[in-house]
Enzyme design. Structure first.
Site, PDB file in Angstrom:
ATOM      1  N   ASP A  90      17.136 -81.377 -24.714  1.00 27.78           N
ATOM      2  CA  ASP A  90      17.289 -82.623 -25.477  1.00 27.78           C
ATOM      3  C   ASP A  90      18.220 -83.519 -24.679  1.00 27.78           C
ATOM      4  O   ASP A  90      19.307 -83.081 -24.301  1.00 27.78           O
ATOM      5  CB  ASP A  90      17.928 -82.334 -26.845  1.00 27.78           C
ATOM      6  CG  ASP A  90      17.013 -81.498 -27.722  1.00 27.78           C
ATOM      7  OD1 ASP A  90      17.499 -80.866 -28.665  1.00 27.78           O
ATOM      8  OD2 ASP A  90      15.807 -81.461 -27.439  1.00 27.78           O
TER       9      ASP A  90
ATOM     10  N   ASP B 213       4.608 -83.744 -31.333  1.00 27.72           N
ATOM     11  CA  ASP B 213       5.877 -83.066 -31.529  1.00 27.72           C
ATOM     12  C   ASP B 213       6.442 -83.522 -32.854  1.00 27.72           C
ATOM     13  O   ASP B 213       6.902 -84.640 -32.996  1.00 27.72           O
ATOM     14  CB  ASP B 213       6.780 -83.495 -30.371  1.00 27.72           C
ATOM     15  CG  ASP B 213       8.142 -82.875 -30.537  1.00 27.72           C
ATOM     16  OD1 ASP B 213       8.988 -83.110 -29.680  1.00 27.72           O
ATOM     17  OD2 ASP B 213       8.344 -82.182 -31.544  1.00 27.72           O
TER      18      ASP B 213
HETATM   19  O1  1PR Z   1       9.978 -89.368 -32.336  1.00 19.68           O
HETATM   20  O2  1PR Z   1       8.354 -89.652 -30.459  1.00 19.68           O
HETATM   21  O3  1PR Z   1      10.639 -90.696 -30.328  1.00 19.68           O
HETATM   22  O4  1PR Z   1      10.307 -88.222 -30.155  1.00 19.68           O
HETATM   23  C1  1PR Z   1      11.629 -87.857 -30.322  1.00 19.68           C
HETATM   24  C2  1PR Z   1      11.727 -86.409 -29.972  1.00 19.68           C
HETATM   25  O5  1PR Z   1      13.096 -86.021 -29.982  1.00 19.68           O
HETATM   26  C3  1PR Z   1      11.014 -85.557 -30.987  1.00 19.68           C
HETATM   27  O6  1PR Z   1      10.469 -84.460 -30.291  1.00 19.68           O
HETATM   28  C4  1PR Z   1      12.144 -85.092 -31.886  1.00 19.68           C
HETATM   29  O7  1PR Z   1      11.839 -83.797 -32.420  1.00 19.68           O
HETATM   30  C5  1PR Z   1      13.290 -84.992 -30.911  1.00 19.68           C
HETATM   31  N1  1PR Z   1      14.582 -85.235 -31.536  1.00 19.68           N
HETATM   32  C6  1PR Z   1      14.965 -86.377 -32.114  1.00 19.68           C
HETATM   33  N2  1PR Z   1      16.233 -86.223 -32.547  1.00 19.68           N
HETATM   34  C7  1PR Z   1      16.635 -84.982 -32.241  1.00 19.68           C
HETATM   35  C8  1PR Z   1      17.944 -84.387 -32.523  1.00 19.68           C
HETATM   36  O8  1PR Z   1      18.187 -83.205 -32.208  1.00 19.68           O
HETATM   37  N3  1PR Z   1      18.860 -85.185 -33.094  1.00 19.68           N
HETATM   38  N4  1PR Z   1      15.642 -83.095 -31.103  1.00 19.68           N
HETATM   39  C9  1PR Z   1      15.591 -84.363 -31.595  1.00 19.68           C
HETATM   40  C10 1PR Z   1      14.701 -82.198 -31.097  1.00 19.68           C
HETATM   41  C11 1PR Z   1      14.683 -79.888 -30.919  1.00 19.68           C
HETATM   42  C12 1PR Z   1      14.753 -79.057 -29.691  1.00 19.68           C
HETATM   43  C13 1PR Z   1      13.814 -77.941 -29.777  1.00 19.68           C
HETATM   44  C14 1PR Z   1      14.117 -76.865 -30.759  1.00 19.68           C
HETATM   45  C15 1PR Z   1      14.951 -75.789 -30.123  1.00 19.68           C
HETATM   46  N5  1PR Z   1      15.354 -81.041 -30.639  1.00 19.68           N
HETATM   47  O9  1PR Z   1      16.058 -78.681 -29.407  1.00 19.68           O
HETATM   48  O10 1PR Z   1      12.563 -78.492 -30.095  1.00 19.68           O
HETATM   49  O11 1PR Z   1      14.611 -77.310 -31.972  1.00 19.68           O
HETATM   50  O12 1PR Z   1      16.152 -75.702 -30.671  1.00 19.68           O
HETATM   51  P1  1PR Z   1      16.929 -74.304 -30.708  1.00 19.68           P
HETATM   52  O13 1PR Z   1      16.204 -73.342 -29.813  1.00 19.68           O
HETATM   53  O14 1PR Z   1      18.295 -74.627 -30.196  1.00 19.68           O
HETATM   54  O15 1PR Z   1      16.914 -73.870 -32.116  1.00 19.68           O
HETATM   55  P2  1PR Z   1       9.808 -89.573 -30.861  1.00 19.68           P
END
Ligand code: 1PR
Length: 568
Positions: A234, A411
């Site tokens: 991320d 996603d």
């Molecule tokens: O909505 O098309 O602009 O895409 C934004 C992308 O960013 C999307 O994939 C959304 O899920 C992601 N996103 C937005 N905000 C956050 C945030 O954390 N504040 N993170 C975020 C997504 C998730 C990842 C992974 C798992 C693994 N982060 O870290 O997908 O959750 O996590 P873990 O193994 O630590 O539990 P757009």
């Protein structure tokens, strides 16, 4: 440079062949790009990385006279390496948007995988090769996993068997590479193979015919399509404006300090390079503030992709902010333009989160495919309903016949919403979840005895819940052209207590495209659990790797010891 250190490259501009160029230069050769049919006829050695739609490629080759020059060059048994579409075009024709005639040098028709046998199409991931005849350039590849992304393939037959040098099993036993004389068509497994010499060895063997085998691959190392272990980064700008790797705790990326600063874990390019070396099967960048910024203006993100793609040779996915956009000056950018810039910068796959939810909601409301949505725009150019697509980045894969399927990842993030009875559900995904009812946490937070949960989609990084459920979204985006689903669960994000197996089973049973399980990994057992209990094709994790709790290789060794096919 002397003509002997020059490779003539037929790149007709249908996509990014950056990794081919990187590899050729890495092996000490200069590149002369084909400008005219004479350049083909005068080449000492010709590499044809085919990227793009079969019909579009043939149209360019026919209009420029290169088709005839290519046939003449190959019929004279000149050194030729066809890569991907560069192999496929040699066949008689393709059914992709077809039938469309090819160069007709090899008997056979390229057709679409039959997904009726439960094989998810596109065929994505690391699969095994069966070498069927002596083909020096594949010496180091036998028994190794190599990466495939495709929906089409050609089948061996009595008429073309003299050409076939390797096959691969995915429902069908399809042709993975061909060789006759100095004409070798395959794709070189890129990714870690480049560094581990497997991929490079194929190109090296082609460019240095007198070279010898690097190492005999371990017998029996690969037998079928492997489950993928994906490392997720991320990324966002921190409060000083630097693009950093961060990690949320249920999407909250700020530290519990007085400053409440954005969690800064390090530099994206360095993280990606390390995870690639650690054996990640793919790497995903999620630009988590992309939903509010303008990606094409996010030069650091594009630069991160350019730098990463020079040293990381496993599929790179990027998500964040991919949608139609109008900048401050009123200039309109289509989602296709945004995605194309990501591809030109080195991405292999793109992931659309928020906009996919809006698109699905609109389609469910109207039932009309306008062709203007981000999913439709991008999958039409890079992948259409049948997912024939050309992959933007040239994957030197051991095989292949096929169109690359641009994987328009969808996603999406879900939150479990408790309801007391199915009538309140907004989604067919409402379900009685034994896990929830048995979960003390559930009983504590649901004093009214709710027994059902449905998975609500959210947008803008989980900041807004939308009136659409996981089940509907998955089915809809698959219909609109998504090639794979990356399934995040906010409730589990960063908790380290395991994947949301109920959600992943619900979705992976609902669609016929591959599903990537995401969110919650905290132990190696969580990976084997999700593969055993669901039809996930891959498992993605972030925190467990960032926190250095479990190395990627330990996850793979665990899966291997559990009898789950993985690329070691
Ligand atoms: O909505 O098309 O602009 O895409 C934004 C992308 O960013 C999307 O994939 C959304 O899920 C992601 N996103 C937005 N905000 C956050 C945030 O954390 N504040 N993170 C975020 C997504 C998730 C990842 C992974 C798992 C693994 N982060 O870290 O997908 O959750 O996590 P873990 O193994 O630590 O539990 P757009």
């Amino acid at each position: 440079s002397s003509s002997d250190s020059v490779v003539t490259l037929l790149d007709y501009g249908a996509g990014n062949v950056r990794s081919v160029r990187n590899a050729i230069r890495f092996l000490g050769f200069d590149i002369k790009d084909v400008q005219t049919p004479e350049d083909i006829l005068n080449a000492n050695r010709l590499i044809f990385p085919g990227v793009g739609a079969f019909a579009a490629a043939m149209d360019v080759l026919n209009k420029t006279g290169m088709a005839e020059a290519l046939c003449t060059y190959i019929e004279k048994d000149r050194p030729f390496l066809g890569i991907c579409l560069g192999l496929q075009l040699l066949f008689e024709s393709s059914k992709e948007n077809g039938p469309v005639n090819g160069l007709g040098l090899i008997p056979g028709v390229v057709g679409r995988f039959d997904s009726s046998g439960g094989f998810r199409v596109p065929h994505i991931g690391w699969n095994a090769l069966q070498i069927t005849k002596d083909s020096e350039i594949l010496d180091d590849v036998g028994n190794c996993h190599v990466y495939f992304v495709h929906s089409y393939r050609a089948m061996p037959s009595e008429d073309n068997k003299e050409w076939v040098s390797s096959t691969c099993n995915y429902g069908d036993k399809f042709i993975a590479s061909i060789r006759r004389g100095k004409c070798a068509c395959s794709s070189i497994p890129s990714g870690e193979e480049w560094r581990a010499n497997v991929g490079l060895s194929v190109l090296r063997r082609f460019l240095y015919p007198e070279s010898t085998m690097l190492k005999k691959p371990t017998e029996g190392q690969a037998s079928q399509l492997a489950k993928r272990v994906i490392a997720c980064l991320d990324v966002r700008a921190n409060d000083k404006g630097d693009l950093v790797v961060t990690k949320g705790d249920q999407y909250d990326v700020r530290e519990n300090t007085k400053e409440n600063e954005v969690r800064n874990l390090g530099k994206p390019v360095e993280f990606a390079g390390q995870y690639y070396k650690d054996g990640a099967d793919e790497i995903s960048f999620l630009n988590i503030t992309g939903f509010r910024d303008f990606p094409l203006g996010d030069l650091p993100m594009l630069q991160v992709l350019r730098l990463t793609s020079e040293n990381v040779f496993v599929p790179l996915t990027v998500g964040g902010g991919i949608r139609d956009f109008t900048d401050a000056n009123g200039r309109y950018y289509s989602s296709l333009e945004v995605a194309s810039e990501y591809f030109r910068s080195g991405a292999d796959k793109i992931s659309i989160g928020s906009d996919a939810v809006y698109v699905a909601e609109e389609y469910l409301k109207t039932g009309v495919k306008t062709g203007k949505s981000s999913l439709e725009q991008i999958s039409r150019v890079y992948g259409n309903q049948l997912i024939e697509c050309f992959f933007c980045r040239q994957w030197l894969l051991v095989l292949i016949l096929v169109e690359y399927t641009l994987i328009v990842l969808d996603d999406v993030e879900f939150k479990a919403i408790r309801v007391t009875n199915p009538d309140q559900r907004l989604s067919a995904s409402a379900m009685r979840s034994p896990r929830f009812t048995m979960d003390i946490f559930w009983l504590l937070v649901c004093p009214n005895g709710e027994e059902y949960a449905w998975y609500q989609c959210t947008v803008s990084g989980g900041r807004e819940g939308r009136p659409i459920g996981a089940y509907e979204l998955a089915k809809t985006v698959e219909e609109l052209g998504a090639g794979e689903i990356l399934l995040n669960c906010i409730d589990c994000d960063g908790q380290g207590k395991g994947f949301d197996v109920d959600l992943i089973k619900l979705i992976s049973d609902a669609v016929s495209i591959p599903v990537i399980a995401s969110s919650g990994a905290g132990a190696v057992e969580h990976f084997s659990e999700v593969f055993r209990k669901t039809n996930a094709s891959a498992a993605l994790a972030a925190g467990i790797f960032h926190r250095k709790e479990v190395p990627i290789q330990s996850v793979k060794e665990h899966l291997f010891n559990e009898g789950i096919e993985v690329r070691i």
